[in-house]
Design an enzyme around this catalytic site. Structure first.
Site, short mmCIF file in Angstrom:
data_model
loop_
_atom_site.label_atom_id
_atom_site.label_comp_id
_atom_site.label_asym_id
_atom_site.label_seq_id
_atom_site.Cartn_x
_atom_site.Cartn_y
_atom_site.Cartn_z
CG ASP A 173 -2.00 1.03 1.20
OD1 ASP A 173 -1.79 2.09 0.59
OD2 ASP A 173 -3.06 0.79 1.81
CG HIS A 204 -4.80 2.68 -1.06
ND1 HIS A 204 -4.85 2.69 0.31
CD2 HIS A 204 -5.78 3.51 -1.47
CE1 HIS A 204 -5.82 3.49 0.72
NE2 HIS A 204 -6.41 4.00 -0.35
#
Length: 235
Positions: A173, A204
């Site tokens: 992420d 993400h």
């Protein structure tokens, strides 16, 4: 399947809109779907519709209503992504949790005829962070966060979590670095109400319904875990 409704704020002095999707027959529980920084867009509405298909009343409050009511942005369009970042910078997260609490109250009011029906929440990105805050600050029955940002900075609130929480953490992420992920695990792995799942190599937004960010395999796995979690904790 769904449409927009109005929900009173906690004070009752104002109203804000939410997308509502209703299952066929009575709802077994309600789930609040907490938006990303892109508003209650097509992807968030689709999340609601899918939950309704599984027998849940789903409500997605427009949390940016004080800034730009009804905004819908596409993360794959650069200028719209930038507009979302700007909205995020102006957004009052504490007020957002209060609006989520108002939505919980609205859901419970609607479910009164369903006996002991419960209310949960699921959030994405900003919504993942707000789902954690909601678990700590309200009496929500179960909370799920996908790639919540800045949860490592909220660990001081973990003692207030009284009901089950599930967090989905993609290891790559680019908004939640390795140190933040480590802090989340160190702070929450021994919490009796919290479970974390890591998704190796994913970034993400991997569970978005539409667009370039989606990873089909990862999204399917995370969503399967989410539905099992809700079945266990909401009915």
């Amino acid at each position: 399947m769904g449409g927009m409704i109005e929900i009173p704020t906690l004070s009752g002095e104002q109203m804000f809109k939410a997308y509502r999707a209703e299952p066929e027959g009575g709802a077994k529980a309600a789930i609040i779907v907490i938006q990303e920084i892109f508003g209650v867009n097509a992807g968030i509405r689709r999340k609601c519709d899918k939950l309704a298909e599984q027998g849940y009343l789903a409500l997605a409050p427009d949390l940016f209503w004080r800034l730009d009511p009804g905004v819908e942005l596409d993360p794959d369009i650069p200028n719209e992504f930038q507009a979302a970042i700007e909205l995020m910078g102006k957004f009052d997260q504490d007020q957002g949790v209060r609006d989520i609490e108002a939505t919980i109250h609205a859901a419970r009011d609607e479910l009164k005829g369903e006996g002991r029906a419960k209310v949960g929440c699921v959030g994405y990105c900003l919504g993942g962070r707000l789902a954690f805050m909601t678990a700590a600050r309200t009496d929500i029955d179960a909370s799920v966060g996908y790639y919540g940002v800045g949860i490592d900075g909220l660990l001081g609130e973990k003692h207030a979590i009284a009901h089950p929480v599930l967090l989905h953490v993609p290891t790559e992420d680019h908004f939640v670095d390795k140190d933040a992920q480590k802090a989340m695990h160190e702070g929450l792995d021994d919490h009796p109400k919290v479970a974390l799942h890591d998704y190796e190599g994913l970034d993400h937004g991997f569970a978005t319904e539409f667009g370039d960010r989606r990873d089909e395999e990862g999204a399917t796995l995370a969503d399967r875990r989410t539905m099992k979690f809700f079945a266990q904790n909401l009915g």
